[in-house]
Design an enzyme around this catalytic site. Structure first.
Site, PDB file in Angstrom:
ATOM      1  N   PRO A   1      27.347  87.797  31.295  1.00  0.00           N
ATOM      2  CA  PRO A   1      27.756  86.406  31.072  1.00  0.00           C
ATOM      3  C   PRO A   1      26.841  85.398  31.762  1.00  0.00           C
ATOM      4  O   PRO A   1      26.566  84.329  31.216  1.00  0.00           O
ATOM      5  CB  PRO A   1      29.174  86.356  31.652  1.00  0.00           C
ATOM      6  CG  PRO A   1      29.656  87.758  31.617  1.00  0.00           C
ATOM      7  CD  PRO A   1      28.440  88.587  31.892  1.00  0.00           C
ATOM      8  N   TYR A   2      26.373  85.747  32.959  1.00  0.00           N
ATOM      9  CA  TYR A   2      25.458  84.858  33.677  1.00  0.00           C
ATOM     10  C   TYR A   2      24.144  84.722  32.919  1.00  0.00           C
ATOM     11  O   TYR A   2      23.614  83.608  32.753  1.00  0.00           O
ATOM     12  CB  TYR A   2      25.214  85.412  35.084  1.00  0.00           C
ATOM     13  CG  TYR A   2      24.375  84.513  35.959  1.00  0.00           C
ATOM     14  CD1 TYR A   2      24.927  83.392  36.559  1.00  0.00           C
ATOM     15  CD2 TYR A   2      23.027  84.789  36.197  1.00  0.00           C
ATOM     16  CE1 TYR A   2      24.163  82.560  37.371  1.00  0.00           C
ATOM     17  CE2 TYR A   2      22.257  83.975  36.995  1.00  0.00           C
ATOM     18  CZ  TYR A   2      22.824  82.860  37.586  1.00  0.00           C
ATOM     19  OH  TYR A   2      22.070  82.039  38.377  1.00  0.00           O
ATOM     20  N   VAL A   3      23.616  85.826  32.427  1.00  0.00           N
ATOM     21  CA  VAL A   3      22.379  85.798  31.631  1.00  0.00           C
ATOM     22  C   VAL A   3      22.585  84.947  30.389  1.00  0.00           C
ATOM     23  O   VAL A   3      21.744  84.095  30.043  1.00  0.00           O
ATOM     24  CB  VAL A   3      21.949  87.233  31.259  1.00  0.00           C
ATOM     25  CG1 VAL A   3      20.825  87.218  30.243  1.00  0.00           C
ATOM     26  CG2 VAL A   3      21.530  88.007  32.514  1.00  0.00           C
TER      27      VAL A   3
END
Length: 255
Positions: A158-160
């Site tokens: 999700p961060y990527v």
């Protein structure tokens, strides 16, 4: 402030200003002559930082802001305009990191939290910042992405995805508003010392050494190093730069 200051008298909004890169940016921007508006959720930290900057002779004020709320983003921009008459620059820095977890083990809540802050927060701020800048003939915006917005980082899907989305928003806004005098760029930090990374390293023994081993300079960045890059991109010394994603990563992406 000197005659060589990067941001003389520029009214500059900093989100996520209560810690880490955001607090470092507020200090760097103030040193470079900006009138700094601090925005974040933690009022005690905002008040302390505003007092610190004011004691050093800078113009600084704060507004409690949750960037995931459109009304809060609007109110932060309105606060800057009402107090100083305009908005010249903005550093959309507010973000969260999340846990390092394999994708198939990650719950919906983790995804929602990261995307709401890191993407919707930038979206909310951009719309209101751009509206204010259109009223006064232009300005400059820098969004804080990450090297994870340019390459994959394991166990952080999700961060990527969120940091790739920040770059997409940066490029879209840069293209849409270039002719109206608004420049929009992004910084893509490598691993940077902050409360988030300190927590990661504490909970994952050996992670810091592994990360440093992947970086040609062999270290993590100081928050001030990211802030210096953002200050230059916001300044009038980069007038022909828009839609740029600037890695500040110790050579990580150069390998």
């Amino acid at each position: 402030m000197t005659s060589q200051s990067l941001l003389p008298h520029k009214v500059t909004l900093v989100t996520g200003a209560s810690s880490g890169i955001g607090a470092a940016a507020a200090r760097v921007f103030a040193r470079e002559g900006a009138r700094v508006v601090l925005a974040a959720r933690r009022e005690d930290r905002l008040a302390a930082l505003a007092a610190e900057l004011t004691a050093l002779g800078a113009e600084a004020s704060y507004v409690v802001t949750d960037v995931t709320r459109p009304d809060d983003a609007r109110r932060a921009v309105e606060f800057a305009v009402e107090r100083y008459g305009r908005l010249d620059a903005a550093f959309n820095n507010a973000g969260v990191g999340g846990d390092r977890t394999p994708m198939h083990l990650m719950g919906d809540d983790a995804y929602d939290t990261i995307m709401d802050t890191n993407v919707r927060g930038v979206w909310n701020c951009l719309r209101h910042e751009i509206s204010a800048m259109l009223e006064t003939g232009g300005g400059a915006i820098v969004n804080n992405s990450s090297v994870a917005g340019l390459v994959a980082i394991p166990a952080a899907a999700p961060y990527v995805a969120a940091k790739h989305a920040v770059i997409g928003l940066t490029r879209a806004a840069a293209d849409e508003y270039a002719k109206q005098g608004i420049r929009v760029n992004a910084v893509a930090p490598g691993t940077t010392r902050s409360e988030i990374t300190a927590d990661w390293f504490d909970r994952n023994p050996g992670l810091e050494q592994m990360v440093n081993g992947m970086t040609p300079q062999g270290r993590t960045a100081a928050p001030e190093e990211i802030a210096e890059a953002a200050a230059w991109l916001l300044s009038d010394r980069s007038p022909f730069l828009t839609g740029v994603v600037m890695p500040v990563d110790g050579g990580f992406l150069n390998q």
